[in-house]
Design an enzyme around this catalytic site. Sequence first.
Site, PDB file in Angstrom:
ATOM      1  N   TYR A  50       0.748  -1.345  -0.190  1.00  0.00           N
ATOM      2  CA  TYR A  50      -0.288  -0.226  -0.099  1.00  0.00           C
ATOM      3  C   TYR A  50       0.829   1.159  -0.102  1.00  0.00           C
ATOM      4  O   TYR A  50       0.147   2.547  -0.194  1.00  0.00           O
ATOM      5  CB  TYR A  50      -0.963   0.034   1.481  1.00  0.00           C
ATOM      6  N   HIS A 108       1.028 -11.725   2.162  1.00  0.00           N
ATOM      7  CA  HIS A 108       0.129 -11.246   1.250  1.00  0.00           C
ATOM      8  C   HIS A 108      -0.313 -11.509   0.534  1.00  0.00           C
ATOM      9  O   HIS A 108      -2.106 -12.188   0.164  1.00  0.00           O
ATOM     10  CB  HIS A 108       0.561  -9.423   0.965  1.00  0.00           C
TER      11      HIS A 108
HETATM   12  N1  NAP Z   1      -5.368  -8.477   2.447  1.00  0.00           N
HETATM   13  C1  NAP Z   1      -5.502  -8.739   1.118  1.00  0.00           C
HETATM   14  O1  NAP Z   1      -5.404  -8.807  -0.337  1.00  0.00           O
HETATM   15  C2  NAP Z   1      -6.623  -7.584   0.653  1.00  0.00           C
HETATM   16  C3  NAP Z   1      -7.208  -6.865  -0.037  1.00  0.00           C
HETATM   17  C4  NAP Z   1      -8.252  -6.086   0.044  1.00  0.00           C
HETATM   18  C5  NAP Z   1      -7.998  -4.764   1.480  1.00  0.00           C
HETATM   19  N2  NAP Z   1      -7.955  -5.539   2.973  1.00  0.00           N
HETATM   20  C6  NAP Z   1      -7.993  -5.144   3.507  1.00  0.00           C
HETATM   21  O2  NAP Z   1      -9.401  -5.714   3.613  1.00  0.00           O
HETATM   22  C7  NAP Z   1      -9.614  -3.252   4.293  1.00  0.00           C
HETATM   23  C8  NAP Z   1     -10.910  -3.189   3.518  1.00  0.00           C
HETATM   24  O3  NAP Z   1     -10.770  -3.426   2.863  1.00  0.00           O
HETATM   25  P1  NAP Z   1     -11.192  -2.087   1.358  1.00  0.00           P
HETATM   26  O4  NAP Z   1     -10.819  -1.454   1.272  1.00  0.00           O
HETATM   27  O5  NAP Z   1     -11.016  -2.806  -0.065  1.00  0.00           O
HETATM   28  O6  NAP Z   1     -13.263  -1.866   1.197  1.00  0.00           O
HETATM   29  P2  NAP Z   1     -14.248  -2.205   2.110  1.00  0.00           P
HETATM   30  O7  NAP Z   1     -13.273  -1.696   3.023  1.00  0.00           O
HETATM   31  O8  NAP Z   1     -14.813  -2.796   1.696  1.00  0.00           O
HETATM   32  O9  NAP Z   1     -14.686  -0.503   0.712  1.00  0.00           O
HETATM   33  C9  NAP Z   1     -13.866   0.111   1.166  1.00  0.00           C
HETATM   34  C10 NAP Z   1     -14.755   1.307   0.198  1.00  0.00           C
HETATM   35  O10 NAP Z   1     -16.553   1.600   1.194  1.00  0.00           O
HETATM   36  C11 NAP Z   1     -16.684   2.921   0.918  1.00  0.00           C
HETATM   37  N3  NAP Z   1     -17.211   2.877   2.053  1.00  0.00           N
HETATM   38  C12 NAP Z   1     -16.204   3.036   3.681  1.00  0.00           C
HETATM   39  N4  NAP Z   1     -17.521   2.645   4.626  1.00  0.00           N
HETATM   40  C13 NAP Z   1     -18.854   3.121   3.756  1.00  0.00           C
HETATM   41  C14 NAP Z   1     -19.631   3.699   4.061  1.00  0.00           C
HETATM   42  N5  NAP Z   1     -19.880   3.732   5.410  1.00  0.00           N
HETATM   43  N6  NAP Z   1     -21.506   4.217   3.388  1.00  0.00           N
HETATM   44  C15 NAP Z   1     -20.690   3.842   2.075  1.00  0.00           C
HETATM   45  N7  NAP Z   1     -19.324   3.768   1.594  1.00  0.00           N
HETATM   46  C16 NAP Z   1     -18.534   3.140   2.818  1.00  0.00           C
HETATM   47  C17 NAP Z   1     -15.037   4.249   0.906  1.00  0.00           C
HETATM   48  O11 NAP Z   1     -14.779   4.754   0.589  1.00  0.00           O
HETATM   49  P3  NAP Z   1     -14.505   6.154   0.982  1.00  0.00           P
HETATM   50  O12 NAP Z   1     -13.034   5.387   1.382  1.00  0.00           O
HETATM   51  O13 NAP Z   1     -14.727   7.138   0.341  1.00  0.00           O
HETATM   52  O14 NAP Z   1     -15.381   6.441   2.508  1.00  0.00           O
HETATM   53  C18 NAP Z   1     -14.297   2.994   0.082  1.00  0.00           C
HETATM   54  O15 NAP Z   1     -14.916   2.924  -1.311  1.00  0.00           O
HETATM   55  C19 NAP Z   1      -8.256  -3.037   3.088  1.00  0.00           C
HETATM   56  O16 NAP Z   1      -7.789  -1.234   3.398  1.00  0.00           O
HETATM   57  C20 NAP Z   1      -6.884  -3.342   3.259  1.00  0.00           C
HETATM   58  O17 NAP Z   1      -7.203  -3.033   5.092  1.00  0.00           O
HETATM   59  C21 NAP Z   1      -6.723  -6.478   2.304  1.00  0.00           C
END
Ligand code: NAP
Length: 281
Positions: A50, A108
């Site tokens: 990241y 990862h």
């Molecule tokens: N290990 C892996 O391969 C892997 C892959 C992907 C993710 N991850 C981890 O998992 C975490 C979470 O996954 P993610 O970031 O991909 O997706 P997520 O948390 O499912 O969704 C994030 C998205 O939802 C929006 N959002 C968040 N809260 C909201 C709400 N209350 N209402 C409306 N929209 C909302 C955010 O927009 P805004 O930011 O504009 O609010 C962003 O676009 C990551 O940050 C990372 O730490 C790990």
Amino acid sequence: MTVPTIALNDDTAIPQLGFGVFKVPPAETATTVATALEVGYRHIDTAQMYANEAGVGDAIAASGLARDDVYVTTKLNNGFHLPAEAKASLSRSLELLRLDVVDLFLIHWPLPTRYDGDFVQTWQALIELREAGLTRSIGVSNFQPAHLDRIIAETGVVPAVNQVEVHPFFDNTAVREADARHGVATEAWAPIGQGKVLDEPTIGAVAAELGRTPSQVTLRWHVQRGDIVFPKSMHAARMAENFAIFDFTLSDEQMARISGLDEGEAGRLGPNPDAFDYVPD
Ligand SMILES: NC(=O)c1ccc[n+]([C@@H]2O[C@H](COP(=O)([O-])OP(=O)(O)OC[C@H]3O[C@@H](n4cnc5c(N)ncnc54)[C@H](OP(=O)(O)O)[C@@H]3O)[C@@H](O)[C@H]2O)c1
């Protein structure tokens, strides 16, 4: 709001709700994480990939919080699977995070088509990093059941967690069952489907029944299943909304309706770990 902890198989514990920083731009990470800490989050999920570990470290240092009050996870980048490089990379992460030890270090991606398919050597490197005291716990991410079986059979060391894609459209059942069988905690990444589940009518209906938001009922569905979540948001109001999920309950019937949205493999948003082979140049 008190966030429950989940006991891991190595006698440590992890806050069940954290804050993820995937796609938080490096220049905005310190202020974004500072806001999350103000909201009350005490578990930050970052990764070498990241490119924002420094911002996480700056925010934690500036917060004045005691080291043991913030749980920090980072993940090994795909280019560093060779043992010597894995070890050097964690030292760099610790410098960027301004920490002596991380709470959790993950592989990862398994990259089964890279490094001659040898992710066991990488797992062995993480075992040695834990023994050296540079990380309190070790785990994996995006490991399929066969990958888990193999590292456990060949090293005898069971990962503390497996961080995999899970949300209402993609239950990832086989992996969650494999995790449970081995005593590995499941961390659900993209818990709200990167925003894509929030307009789904069933989730909207459950939210309306409870007077909550779609994001809150989706995150609540995860925690009632026992998984660990760390939704990402760049907005303070959404961070606070996503944090307020421990003062209401979904009924069994509401849980089942959300579980019924699973589309199997078609619901997957990210790459399939069996095929994913991205290694930075
Ligand atoms: N290990 C892996 O391969 C892997 C892959 C992907 C993710 N991850 C981890 O998992 C975490 C979470 O996954 P993610 O970031 O991909 O997706 P997520 O948390 O499912 O969704 C994030 C998205 O939802 C929006 N959002 C968040 N809260 C909201 C709400 N209350 N209402 C409306 N929209 C909302 C955010 O927009 P805004 O930011 O504009 O609010 C962003 O676009 C990551 O940050 C990372 O730490 C790990």
